[in-house]
Scaffold this motif. Structure first.
Motif, PDB file in Angstrom:
ATOM      1  N   ASN A 143      13.473  -0.472  15.100  1.00  0.00           N
ATOM      2  CA  ASN A 143      13.313   0.953  14.818  1.00  0.00           C
ATOM      3  C   ASN A 143      13.368   1.286  13.333  1.00  0.00           C
ATOM      4  OD1 ASN A 143      13.308   2.316  17.643  1.00  0.00           O
ATOM      5  ND2 ASN A 143      14.927   0.776  17.745  1.00  0.00           N
ATOM      6  N   TRP A 144      13.232   0.259  12.497  1.00  0.00           N
ATOM      7  CA  TRP A 144      13.222   0.482  11.055  1.00  0.00           C
ATOM      8  C   TRP A 144      12.095   1.432  10.659  1.00  0.00           C
ATOM      9  CZ3 TRP A 144      17.384  -1.128   8.549  1.00  0.00           C
ATOM     10  CH2 TRP A 144      17.398  -1.086   7.150  1.00  0.00           C
ATOM     11  N   GLY A 145      11.028   1.420  11.432  1.00  0.00           N
ATOM     12  CA  GLY A 145       9.898   2.313  11.150  1.00  0.00           C
ATOM     13  C   GLY A 145      10.261   3.778  11.237  1.00  0.00           C
ATOM     14  N   ALA A 146      11.337   4.118  11.958  1.00  0.00           N
ATOM     15  CA  ALA A 146      11.777   5.507  12.023  1.00  0.00           C
ATOM     16  C   ALA A 146      12.253   5.992  10.653  1.00  0.00           C
ATOM     17  CB  ALA A 146      12.901   5.658  13.053  1.00  0.00           C
ATOM     18  N   LEU A 147      12.715   5.074   9.813  1.00  0.00           N
ATOM     19  CA  LEU A 147      13.068   5.393   8.432  1.00  0.00           C
ATOM     20  C   LEU A 147      11.859   5.266   7.521  1.00  0.00           C
ATOM     21  CD1 LEU A 147      16.363   3.258   8.184  1.00  0.00           C
ATOM     22  CD2 LEU A 147      16.158   5.650   8.917  1.00  0.00           C
ATOM     23  N   VAL A 193       5.417   8.789   3.866  1.00  0.00           N
ATOM     24  CA  VAL A 193       4.709  10.068   3.730  1.00  0.00           C
ATOM     25  C   VAL A 193       5.322  10.925   2.624  1.00  0.00           C
ATOM     26  CG1 VAL A 193       4.099  12.235   4.907  1.00  0.00           C
ATOM     27  CG2 VAL A 193       3.983  10.067   6.146  1.00  0.00           C
ATOM     28  N   LYS A 194       6.650  10.991   2.589  1.00  0.00           N
ATOM     29  CA  LYS A 194       7.354  11.931   1.710  1.00  0.00           C
ATOM     30  C   LYS A 194       7.822  11.323   0.383  1.00  0.00           C
ATOM     31  CE  LYS A 194       7.780  15.570   4.571  1.00  0.00           C
ATOM     32  NZ  LYS A 194       7.307  16.935   4.273  1.00  0.00           N
ATOM     33  N   GLY A 195       7.905   9.991   0.315  1.00  0.00           N
ATOM     34  CA  GLY A 195       8.380   9.354  -0.915  1.00  0.00           C
ATOM     35  C   GLY A 195       9.851   8.999  -0.897  1.00  0.00           C
ATOM     36  N   SER A 196      10.599   9.521   0.078  1.00  0.00           N
ATOM     37  CA  SER A 196      12.009   9.172   0.270  1.00  0.00           C
ATOM     38  C   SER A 196      12.414   9.626   1.667  1.00  0.00           C
ATOM     39  CB  SER A 196      12.903   9.841  -0.786  1.00  0.00           C
ATOM     40  OG  SER A 196      12.846  11.247  -0.653  1.00  0.00           O
ATOM     41  N   CYS A 197      13.611   9.256   2.088  1.00  0.00           N
ATOM     42  CA  CYS A 197      14.081   9.614   3.426  1.00  0.00           C
ATOM     43  C   CYS A 197      14.830  10.943   3.407  1.00  0.00           C
ATOM     44  CB  CYS A 197      14.998   8.528   3.987  1.00  0.00           C
ATOM     45  SG  CYS A 197      14.120   7.081   4.604  1.00  0.00           S
ATOM     46  N   GLU A 198      14.574  11.772   4.395  1.00  0.00           N
ATOM     47  CA  GLU A 198      15.409  12.941   4.671  1.00  0.00           C
ATOM     48  C   GLU A 198      16.396  12.485   5.737  1.00  0.00           C
ATOM     49  OE1 GLU A 198      17.437  15.932   4.678  1.00  0.00           O
ATOM     50  OE2 GLU A 198      15.662  16.244   3.403  1.00  0.00           O
ATOM     51  N   TRP A 199      17.612  12.139   5.302  1.00  0.00           N
ATOM     52  CA  TRP A 199      18.535  11.442   6.189  1.00  0.00           C
ATOM     53  C   TRP A 199      18.976  12.294   7.371  1.00  0.00           C
ATOM     54  CZ3 TRP A 199      18.169   6.562   5.706  1.00  0.00           C
ATOM     55  CH2 TRP A 199      17.917   5.987   4.452  1.00  0.00           C
ATOM     56  N   SER A 200      18.971  13.608   7.240  1.00  0.00           N
ATOM     57  CA  SER A 200      19.367  14.465   8.350  1.00  0.00           C
ATOM     58  C   SER A 200      18.377  14.381   9.509  1.00  0.00           C
ATOM     59  CB  SER A 200      19.496  15.916   7.883  1.00  0.00           C
ATOM     60  OG  SER A 200      18.239  16.434   7.482  1.00  0.00           O
ATOM     61  N   VAL A 201      17.159  13.946   9.205  1.00  0.00           N
ATOM     62  CA  VAL A 201      16.140  13.749  10.239  1.00  0.00           C
ATOM     63  C   VAL A 201      16.021  12.263  10.598  1.00  0.00           C
ATOM     64  CG1 VAL A 201      13.691  14.001  10.846  1.00  0.00           C
ATOM     65  CG2 VAL A 201      14.826  15.764   9.475  1.00  0.00           C
ATOM     66  N   CYS A 202      15.947  11.430   9.585  1.00  0.00           N
ATOM     67  CA  CYS A 202      15.655  10.005   9.803  1.00  0.00           C
ATOM     68  C   CYS A 202      16.782   9.268  10.520  1.00  0.00           C
ATOM     69  CB  CYS A 202      15.350   9.321   8.471  1.00  0.00           C
ATOM     70  SG  CYS A 202      13.814   9.884   7.697  1.00  0.00           S
ATOM     71  N   LEU A 203      18.029   9.566  10.162  1.00  0.00           N
ATOM     72  CA  LEU A 203      19.140   8.845  10.803  1.00  0.00           C
ATOM     73  C   LEU A 203      19.265   9.170  12.296  1.00  0.00           C
ATOM     74  CD1 LEU A 203      22.008   8.660   8.145  1.00  0.00           C
ATOM     75  CD2 LEU A 203      20.544   6.816   8.993  1.00  0.00           C
ATOM     76  N   CYS A 235       0.828  -1.216   0.000  1.00  0.00           N
ATOM     77  CA  CYS A 235       0.000   0.000   0.000  1.00  0.00           C
ATOM     78  C   CYS A 235       0.862   1.266   0.000  1.00  0.00           C
ATOM     79  CB  CYS A 235      -0.921   0.030   1.225  1.00  0.00           C
ATOM     80  SG  CYS A 235      -2.170  -1.269   1.245  1.00  0.00           S
ATOM     81  N   LEU A 236       2.177   1.120   0.177  1.00  0.00           N
ATOM     82  CA  LEU A 236       3.081   2.270   0.245  1.00  0.00           C
ATOM     83  C   LEU A 236       3.720   2.537  -1.118  1.00  0.00           C
ATOM     84  CD1 LEU A 236       4.872   1.361   3.622  1.00  0.00           C
ATOM     85  CD2 LEU A 236       2.700   2.576   3.282  1.00  0.00           C
ATOM     86  N   ASN A 237       4.525   3.605  -1.190  1.00  0.00           N
ATOM     87  CA  ASN A 237       5.209   3.932  -2.440  1.00  0.00           C
ATOM     88  C   ASN A 237       6.366   2.964  -2.686  1.00  0.00           C
ATOM     89  OD1 ASN A 237       7.619   5.088  -1.016  1.00  0.00           O
ATOM     90  ND2 ASN A 237       6.121   6.623  -0.367  1.00  0.00           N
ATOM     91  N   TYR A 238       6.908   2.989  -3.926  1.00  0.00           N
ATOM     92  CA  TYR A 238       7.929   2.020  -4.319  1.00  0.00           C
ATOM     93  C   TYR A 238       9.183   2.128  -3.453  1.00  0.00           C
ATOM     94  CZ  TYR A 238       5.216   0.919  -8.505  1.00  0.00           C
ATOM     95  OH  TYR A 238       4.218   0.507  -9.356  1.00  0.00           O
ATOM     96  N   TYR A 239       9.600   3.338  -3.142  1.00  0.00           N
ATOM     97  CA  TYR A 239      10.782   3.545  -2.302  1.00  0.00           C
ATOM     98  C   TYR A 239      10.587   2.843  -0.960  1.00  0.00           C
ATOM     99  CZ  TYR A 239      14.503   6.219   0.104  1.00  0.00           C
ATOM    100  OH  TYR A 239      15.624   6.601   0.810  1.00  0.00           O
ATOM    101  N   SER A 240       9.408   3.011  -0.376  1.00  0.00           N
ATOM    102  CA  SER A 240       9.125   2.426   0.936  1.00  0.00           C
ATOM    103  C   SER A 240       8.988   0.912   0.869  1.00  0.00           C
ATOM    104  CB  SER A 240       7.847   3.042   1.519  1.00  0.00           C
ATOM    105  OG  SER A 240       7.992   4.434   1.669  1.00  0.00           O
ATOM    106  N   ILE A 241       8.484   0.399  -0.238  1.00  0.00           N
ATOM    107  CA  ILE A 241       8.382  -1.059  -0.405  1.00  0.00           C
ATOM    108  C   ILE A 241       9.772  -1.685  -0.364  1.00  0.00           C
ATOM    109  CG2 ILE A 241       7.786  -2.899  -2.028  1.00  0.00           C
ATOM    110  CD1 ILE A 241       5.418  -1.124  -2.936  1.00  0.00           C
ATOM    111  N   LEU A 247      12.539  -0.290   0.874  1.00  0.00           N
ATOM    112  CA  LEU A 247      13.121  -0.034   2.191  1.00  0.00           C
ATOM    113  C   LEU A 247      12.543  -0.986   3.231  1.00  0.00           C
ATOM    114  CD1 LEU A 247      14.997   1.835   3.842  1.00  0.00           C
ATOM    115  CD2 LEU A 247      13.012   3.324   4.222  1.00  0.00           C
ATOM    116  N   GLY A 248      11.237  -1.224   3.178  1.00  0.00           N
ATOM    117  CA  GLY A 248      10.601  -2.133   4.129  1.00  0.00           C
ATOM    118  C   GLY A 248      11.056  -3.571   3.944  1.00  0.00           C
ATOM    119  N   ALA A 249      11.176  -3.996   2.696  1.00  0.00           N
ATOM    120  CA  ALA A 249      11.610  -5.366   2.412  1.00  0.00           C
ATOM    121  C   ALA A 249      13.037  -5.604   2.901  1.00  0.00           C
ATOM    122  CB  ALA A 249      11.510  -5.643   0.916  1.00  0.00           C
TER     123      ALA A 249
END
Length: 298
Positions: free
Chosen positions: A160-164, A170-180, A122-128, A130-132
């Motif tokens: 804590n993978w959900g933090a990424l 939501v955004k379609g990709s990670c903002e690493w300065s926040v997510c990491l 149900c998520l975007n391709y980037y998240s699929i 990343l989740g896998a």
């Protein structure tokens, strides 16, 4: 009188279904909360200023947390069924007690992972993708207690993978300065609560040869937990600054720090019941931070 709790709901379920519900730990929802809450932080931080978090994403990740925590517990019990029989607290688990066969648990695992895949799709391709990528951690984590005194670190990387993933959903990709920094804070948090959890079983673990940070830190546990807590709080501050969070967020971080300080100061590592109580109270830590994120956005 019956109380409305997860344990009561499991006990009220049809008898043939109960071993499967216990296998996925539905009667002990603390672990599901601890898996879910880093997702809510990330989804909350990704919300636009002045907006509430995406409720559709919160719902999807809630369902995913129940399924993936259940799948993780199933994998864990399949690996550890022989160990579990030798530990008083885990001897009654369905696989260890013989209530479910290994084949039945494998089929059940396939069902849980299939449903979790439906949620992921149900998520975007980037998240699929990343989740896998987290599945390898889910499968290998139960083996870590056999080879390292730091299985709690691997659990932190997994839980804590959900933090990424929340941000990317939501955004379609990670903002690493926040997510990491958020991910690192979650890993440090897991080292706190799961070290406390591991102290419940340390006597049995020594006898059967299982490793943990509880056995590594021994009487120095509180100093280590204090260090992990400080690293968590600093990382949360960095994540907040990098996405322009407001005063309520930092107030929540201070409340989290106060809760952790009280938790560590009052912890009795030699009382299993106190260790469980402190472990379960970490749900409050995660909820406090989520409330701070939401209020900060608003």
């Amino acid at each position: 009188p019956r109380s409305f709790s997860a344990a009561e709901l499991v006990r009220a379920a049809p008898a043939p279904l109960q071993p499967y519900l216990r296998l996925m730990r539905l009667h002990q929802p603390a672990g599901t909360w601890l898996l879910y809450l880093p997702c809510t932080w990330s989804i909350g931080l990704a919300a636009a200023p002045g907006c509430l978090p995406d409720w559709r994403m919160l719902s999807l990740f809630g369902a995913g947390a129940v399924l993936m925590r259940g799948a993780g517990c199933t994998i864990n019990d399949m690996w550890d069924r022989d160990y579990d029989r030798q530990v008083a607290r885990t001897a009654s688990r369905p696989l260890a007690a013989g209530d479910i066969s290994t084949f039945q648990s494998l089929v059940f695992l396939g069902g849980q992972l299939s449903l979790a895949l439906c949620v992921l799709l149900c998520l975007n391709y980037y998240s699929i993708i990343l989740g896998a990528a987290s599945l390898s951690l889910v499968i290998t984590y139960p083996l870590m207690k056999r080879i390292t005194y730091w299985p709690q670190l691997v659990l932190g990387l997994t839980f804590n993978w959900g933090a990424l993933l929340g941000w990317s959903a939501v955004k379609g990709s990670c903002e690493w300065s926040v997510c990491l920094p958020l991910y690192f804070a979650g890993v440090m948090w897991t080292l706190v609560y799961d070290t406390i959890y591991a102290h419940q079983d340390k006597r049995d673990d020594i006898m059967i040869g299982v490793k943990s940070t509880a056995l590594q830190f021994k009487e120095d546990t509180k100093q280590w937990l204090s260090g992990f807590s400080l690293a968590m709080l600093l990382s949360l501050c960095v994540a907040g600054m990098n996405c322009n969070q407001a005063f309520p967020y930092y107030l929540a971080v201070a409340a989290v720090g106060t809760h952790l300080a009280h938790q560590i100061y009052t912890l009795d590592i030699d009382k299993p019941e106190d260790c469980w109580k402190k472990f379960a109270s970490n749900r409050t830590v995660g909820i406090l931070l989520f409330i701070g994120i939401v209020l900060g956005n608003l």
